[in-house]
Design a protein around this motif. Structure first.
Motif, PDB file in Angstrom:
ATOM      1  N   TYR A  47       0.786  -1.233   0.000  1.00 22.09           N
ATOM      2  CA  TYR A  47       0.000   0.000   0.000  1.00 22.09           C
ATOM      3  C   TYR A  47       0.817   1.281   0.000  1.00 22.09           C
ATOM      4  CZ  TYR A  47      -3.167  -3.650   1.611  1.00 22.09           C
ATOM      5  OH  TYR A  47      -3.873  -4.814   1.736  1.00 22.09           O
ATOM      6  N   TYR A  48       1.980   1.292   0.623  1.00 22.43           N
ATOM      7  CA  TYR A  48       2.694   2.553   0.795  1.00 22.43           C
ATOM      8  C   TYR A  48       3.210   3.107  -0.522  1.00 22.43           C
ATOM      9  CZ  TYR A  48       7.444   0.604   0.275  1.00 22.43           C
ATOM     10  OH  TYR A  48       8.594   0.033  -0.209  1.00 22.43           O
ATOM     11  N   ARG A  49       3.268   2.301  -1.556  1.00 22.02           N
ATOM     12  CA  ARG A  49       3.744   2.761  -2.859  1.00 22.02           C
ATOM     13  C   ARG A  49       2.697   3.594  -3.597  1.00 22.02           C
ATOM     14  NH1 ARG A  49       5.993  -2.615  -2.573  1.00 22.02           N
ATOM     15  NH2 ARG A  49       8.275  -2.553  -2.656  1.00 22.02           N
ATOM     16  N   SER A  50       1.486   3.607  -3.078  1.00 19.58           N
ATOM     17  CA  SER A  50       0.426   4.413  -3.685  1.00 19.58           C
ATOM     18  C   SER A  50       0.519   5.850  -3.184  1.00 19.58           C
ATOM     19  CB  SER A  50      -0.949   3.837  -3.327  1.00 19.58           C
ATOM     20  OG  SER A  50      -1.981   4.711  -3.729  1.00 19.58           O
ATOM     21  N   ALA A  51       0.231   6.804  -4.065  1.00 20.42           N
ATOM     22  CA  ALA A  51       0.169   8.206  -3.656  1.00 20.42           C
ATOM     23  C   ALA A  51      -1.263   8.635  -3.384  1.00 20.42           C
ATOM     24  CB  ALA A  51       0.781   9.094  -4.741  1.00 20.42           C
ATOM     25  N   ASP A  52      -2.186   7.698  -3.446  1.00 23.34           N
ATOM     26  CA  ASP A  52      -3.600   7.991  -3.244  1.00 23.34           C
ATOM     27  C   ASP A  52      -3.904   8.105  -1.751  1.00 23.34           C
ATOM     28  OD1 ASP A  52      -6.465   7.811  -4.695  1.00 23.34           O
ATOM     29  OD2 ASP A  52      -6.561   6.781  -2.765  1.00 23.34           O
ATOM     30  N   GLN A  55      -6.095   5.284  -0.175  1.00 21.18           N
ATOM     31  CA  GLN A  55      -5.374   4.020  -0.037  1.00 21.18           C
ATOM     32  C   GLN A  55      -4.414   4.067   1.155  1.00 21.18           C
ATOM     33  OE1 GLN A  55      -5.611   0.979  -0.966  1.00 21.18           O
ATOM     34  NE2 GLN A  55      -4.144   0.414  -2.560  1.00 21.18           N
ATOM     35  N   LEU A  56      -3.741   5.179   1.308  1.00 16.96           N
ATOM     36  CA  LEU A  56      -2.798   5.311   2.416  1.00 16.96           C
ATOM     37  C   LEU A  56      -3.527   5.357   3.756  1.00 16.96           C
ATOM     38  CD1 LEU A  56      -0.310   7.926   0.911  1.00 16.96           C
ATOM     39  CD2 LEU A  56      -0.016   5.447   1.052  1.00 16.96           C
ATOM     40  N   ALA A  57      -4.659   6.052   3.805  1.00 22.81           N
ATOM     41  CA  ALA A  57      -5.386   6.183   5.068  1.00 22.81           C
ATOM     42  C   ALA A  57      -6.032   4.887   5.496  1.00 22.81           C
ATOM     43  CB  ALA A  57      -6.440   7.282   4.945  1.00 22.81           C
ATOM     44  N   GLY A 104       1.224  17.042   0.436  1.00 19.39           N
ATOM     45  CA  GLY A 104       0.339  16.081   1.083  1.00 19.39           C
ATOM     46  C   GLY A 104      -0.161  15.065   0.082  1.00 19.39           C
ATOM     47  N   TRP A 105      -1.299  14.473   0.382  1.00 21.31           N
ATOM     48  CA  TRP A 105      -1.858  13.421  -0.470  1.00 21.31           C
ATOM     49  C   TRP A 105      -3.299  13.766  -0.831  1.00 21.31           C
ATOM     50  CZ3 TRP A 105       0.353  12.562   4.377  1.00 21.31           C
ATOM     51  CH2 TRP A 105       1.670  12.090   4.358  1.00 21.31           C
ATOM     52  N   GLN A 106      -3.731  13.289  -1.973  1.00 16.07           N
ATOM     53  CA  GLN A 106      -5.080  13.538  -2.464  1.00 16.07           C
ATOM     54  C   GLN A 106      -5.705  12.228  -2.941  1.00 16.07           C
ATOM     55  OE1 GLN A 106      -2.694  16.768  -2.183  1.00 16.07           O
ATOM     56  NE2 GLN A 106      -2.314  15.430  -3.917  1.00 16.07           N
ATOM     57  N   THR A 107      -6.999  12.265  -3.179  1.00 19.95           N
ATOM     58  CA  THR A 107      -7.699  11.118  -3.761  1.00 19.95           C
ATOM     59  C   THR A 107      -8.913  11.617  -4.525  1.00 19.95           C
ATOM     60  OG1 THR A 107      -8.700   8.953  -3.328  1.00 19.95           O
ATOM     61  CG2 THR A 107      -9.201  10.704  -1.767  1.00 19.95           C
ATOM     62  N   ALA A 108      -9.344  10.830  -5.490  1.00 19.48           N
ATOM     63  CA  ALA A 108     -10.572  11.123  -6.238  1.00 19.48           C
ATOM     64  C   ALA A 108     -11.699  10.190  -5.822  1.00 19.48           C
ATOM     65  CB  ALA A 108     -10.315  10.995  -7.741  1.00 19.48           C
ATOM     66  N   ARG A 109     -11.465   9.401  -4.766  1.00 18.95           N
ATOM     67  CA  ARG A 109     -12.422   8.358  -4.421  1.00 18.95           C
ATOM     68  C   ARG A 109     -13.758   8.918  -3.944  1.00 18.95           C
ATOM     69  NH1 ARG A 109     -10.633   3.434  -0.541  1.00 18.95           N
ATOM     70  NH2 ARG A 109      -8.984   3.402  -2.130  1.00 18.95           N
ATOM     71  N   TYR A 110     -13.773  10.099  -3.315  1.00 19.14           N
ATOM     72  CA  TYR A 110     -14.996  10.588  -2.686  1.00 19.14           C
ATOM     73  C   TYR A 110     -15.550  11.860  -3.323  1.00 19.14           C
ATOM     74  CZ  TYR A 110     -13.147   7.397   0.790  1.00 19.14           C
ATOM     75  OH  TYR A 110     -12.641   6.287   1.412  1.00 19.14           O
ATOM     76  N   VAL A 268      -9.606  13.826   7.045  1.00 23.59           N
ATOM     77  CA  VAL A 268      -9.591  12.537   7.731  1.00 23.59           C
ATOM     78  C   VAL A 268      -8.414  11.686   7.264  1.00 23.59           C
ATOM     79  CG1 VAL A 268     -11.180  11.453   6.073  1.00 23.59           C
ATOM     80  CG2 VAL A 268     -10.973  10.536   8.399  1.00 23.59           C
ATOM     81  N   HIS A 269      -8.074  11.767   5.974  1.00 21.05           N
ATOM     82  CA  HIS A 269      -6.955  10.977   5.460  1.00 21.05           C
ATOM     83  C   HIS A 269      -5.631  11.485   6.021  1.00 21.05           C
ATOM     84  CE1 HIS A 269      -9.635  10.012   1.731  1.00 21.05           C
ATOM     85  NE2 HIS A 269      -9.952   9.299   2.796  1.00 21.05           N
ATOM     86  N   ASP A 270      -5.465  12.810   6.015  1.00 24.02           N
ATOM     87  CA  ASP A 270      -4.244  13.353   6.598  1.00 24.02           C
ATOM     88  C   ASP A 270      -4.153  13.000   8.081  1.00 24.02           C
ATOM     89  OD1 ASP A 270      -3.544  14.394   4.189  1.00 24.02           O
ATOM     90  OD2 ASP A 270      -3.530  16.486   4.811  1.00 24.02           O
ATOM     91  N   GLY A 271      -5.311  12.972   8.753  1.00 26.37           N
ATOM     92  CA  GLY A 271      -5.316  12.603  10.165  1.00 26.37           C
ATOM     93  C   GLY A 271      -4.923  11.161  10.385  1.00 26.37           C
TER      94      GLY A 271
END
Length: 671
Positions: A47-52, A55-57, A104-110, A268-271
């Motif tokens: 999982y850690y190889r993802s920048a999403d 996925q990281l959270a 930081g990190w971002q996602t398009a999931r939500y 929430v992901h950054d947290g």
């Protein structure tokens, strides 16, 4: 010896115990550790190889937490080395995609999907062969149409090439945020023709392709690409699907589940990610023997969180200030008012409890390292905001998902809630021992079906819903500090189940932590809900809060150790029942100990209470912390009662003994 036997057999009930028989709590020695090691080999580095950010959270943060936990249990530094590799990788992949000056990190999931009918499920009015909301370009129903040859659902889109003209479908984009990375994703396949397939995002105003990808696979394949929107609003954007080369006749390109969503940061992901990184940094900072090998890394991680992750939620020009001070005693976090990260039709702005608590929990952990008063203030205000939402139902707590929702919180998301509450309680802030017992009662009295052989847990914290979330109890597991039954409730979810997720790695680590074949609360860090001086799951025998107590001034590792003070009279001490052991097996007990000097000293003994036989005993008088080892044979009969007791070598002489990090393992096993 007679005085010690009296101590070892004494009984002063000091824990909340709900009928756990030894066989029911049995952990089969190293079964959990072996499963954990195997799972780490299988998925730990996935999982850690993802920048999403999602996925990281929801995967990697659990893996990182498990590494810190398993190191704490085994003292095997390979788990810290793996944590370093993972954190280094995640920070390297963090970027400033939104240009606000903070990585930081971002996602398009939500985020909102900016096109409609991406699954092609609905036909256009008056022409069911055309997917609704899509437009044809140089095509007819003969060469661009809905088909039941799909990846999911009932339909997909098929486009045929004839070697004459571009044959395509396209759809205007509903809306977009300027200068923002959007993710274009879809499933596709071809019939193997050289015509191939192609999808892209087009800026019709500037007449520019913003991103594009080709399709060659003959089986349904997932595609995802990042596209940056124009720097200003008002451009007409379009999603196009078709062929890579129109000059080749006979090509068939299929598309399904086409979507376009902004890649946004989520508090929430950054947290979640930040809390896991901060836990590693806190462990290193509080463990002097780790400084030489890991402190430089830990400091760099802390700096990254303090200078990048934390300020982006209050000082970012892209996100805006999301902190919301409600009153002088409460505060929380809002969703950004500058970006529509959840919906274009928002009817609320304050984030659900679990989302804000994940972030404030990170601040609380960081405060323990850096002493930043603002961090502590945010955590305290947010904790009080959550506490105000709790309702007492009998002797247990219930609470809603958010301030604007009547639906009760579900057990899974509640992991964040109860985890943050416990961290605040550990720091002596907002939540009292009574609160901890009430959260404990939520699980044991409201949610649990009462079975120890087939335990199930209701989905919502008010006891309603099905039992589909029974497995999601990682932070609830820590409440075994206040109820013995919680450990088997959790472990039985995993005894025969398949584990294949980052979450499961943390669950196994938490099960190991409360595995009574190893002893629990080994470092005496945790207290009972009724007496902060008494170590949880250890029972006082002939002793009081002044003669057997958690001691922050005499600790080998962590924040607490155990002190037994001899008064020159009756024996003083504590004991813990040792459960789930294998009969006729060689075991090794280890601990660190020191004494105040003199004959009082200290003593650790393993006693078969059923027969009265002493299986092993060790006396120590060292005035410096010294590691000790006892090897002994477990009884032949599994139903016999065995206790591990700690006291003084000679209770008739005044003096003190200090013990820390006591644990048992099968001789020769790493854990």
């Amino acid at each position: 010896m007679k005085r010690w036997a009296a101590l070892a057999c004494g009984l002063v009930v000091g824990v909340v115990s709900i009928g756990v028989a030894p066989d029911e709590a049995r952990a089969d020695d190293d079964t959990w550790y072996d499963r954990y090691v195997a799972m780490d080999a299988a998925v730990g580095d996935t999982y850690y190889r993802s920048a999403d950010g999602a996925q990281l959270a929801w995967n990697e943060s659990y893996v990182l937490d498990s590494y810190v936990d398993v190191y704490g249990l085994s003292r095997d530094r390979r788990w810290l080395d793996k944590a370093v590799t993972h954190i280094d990788g995640m920070i390297a992949d963090a970027d400033d995609a939104d240009g606000d000056g903070y990585r930081g990190w971002q996602t398009a999931r939500y985020s909102p999907v900016e096109i409609d009918n991406g699954g092609m499920e609905t036909g256009a009015q008056g022409d069911s062969t055309l997917p609704a909301d899509w437009l044809r370009f140089q095509t007819t129903s003969a060469n661009a149409f809905r088909t039941t040859d799909r990846r999911a659902g009932a339909y997909a889109a098929r486009i045929d090439s004839d070697g004459q003209l571009w044959r395509k479908l396209y759809q205007p984009v509903n809306t977009y945020h300027p200068n923002t990375v959007y993710q274009l994703r879809f499933w596709s396949r071809t019939n193997g023709s050289a015509a191939g397939g192609q999808a892209y995002l087009y800026d019709a105003t500037a007449k520019q392709v913003l991103c594009s990808t080709d399709v060659t696979a003959t089986v349904w394949t997932y595609h995802s690409l990042d596209c940056r929107t124009p720097s200003v609003a008002g451009h007409t954007l379009q999603v196009w699907i078709g062929h890579r080369d129109y000059r080749v006749a006979g090509g068939q390109a299929y598309f399904d589940d086409v979507a376009l969503s902004g890649r946004f940061p989520y508090l929430v992901h950054d947290g979640m990610i930040g809390s896991s990184i901060a836990r590693f940094a806190r462990l290193v900072e509080q463990t002097p023997e780790l400084h030489e090998s890991y402190r430089a890394k830990a400091v760099s991680y802390r700096t990254f969180l303090e200078s990048e992750v934390v300020p982006r939620w209050e000082s970012s020009s892209y996100i805006g200030n999301t902190w919301y001070a409600l009153t002088s005693t409460t505060g929380t976090y809002k969703q950004s008012l500058k970006i529509d990260a959840f919906s274009h039709k928002r009817n609320w702005s304050i984030l659900p409890y679990n989302q804000s608590l994940a972030f404030s929990n990170m601040l609380l952990i960081l405060h323990e390292i850096n002493g930043n008063a603002a961090y502590l203030d945010r955590a305290r205000l947010n904790g009080q905001y959550f506490k105000n939402a709790l309702t007492l139902s009998g002797d247990a707590y219930t609470w809603p998902y958010s301030y604007s929702s009547a639906q009760p919180e579900d057990v899974s998301h509640a992991n964040i809630d109860v985890g943050a509450a416990r961290e605040l309680h550990r720091r002596g802030i907002v939540f009292t021992p009574t609160d901890m017992q009430r959260f404990t009662n939520t699980l044991t009295n409201t949610l649990w079906n009462g079975s120890l052989t087939a335990p199930k847990v209701r989905k919502f914290v008010d006891g309603t819903g099905d039992d589909s979330f029974s497995k999601y109890l990682v932070e609830w597991t820590a409440y075994a500090q206040w109820a013995k039954a919680i450990a088997p409730i959790v472990s039985e979810q995993y005894r025969h189940s398949t584990v294949n997720h980052g979450y499961d790695m943390l669950a196994l680590a938490r099960i190991m932590k409360w595995d009574r074949t190893k002893l629990v609360n080994q470092g005496f860090e945790l207290a009972t809900s009724f007496d902060t001086t008494q170590p949880a799951q250890w029972t006082r025998a002939g002793s009081t809060a002044t003669t057997a107590f958690r001691d922050s001034a005499n600790t080998h590792t962590g924040q607490y150790g155990l002190t037994i003070r001899s008064t020159g009279g009756a024996p003083q001490g504590v004991f813990q029942s040792w459960e789930g052991w294998s009969p006729a097996t060689s075991y090794t007990l280890t601990f660190s100990g020191r004494s105040s000097g003199g004959a009082a000293g200290g003593r650790v003994v393993v006693t078969n209470v059923t027969t009265g036989a002493v299986l092993a005993a060790l006396t120590f008088t060292d005035q410096d912390w010294t590691g000790h080892t006892l090897t002994f044979q477990s009884p032949d009969t599994a139903t016999q009662t065995v206790r591990v007791s700690i006291g003084n070598a000679d209770p008739t002489v005044a003096g003190a003994a200090h013990v820390d990090d006591i644990r048992i393992r099968v001789t020769g096993e790493p854990w």
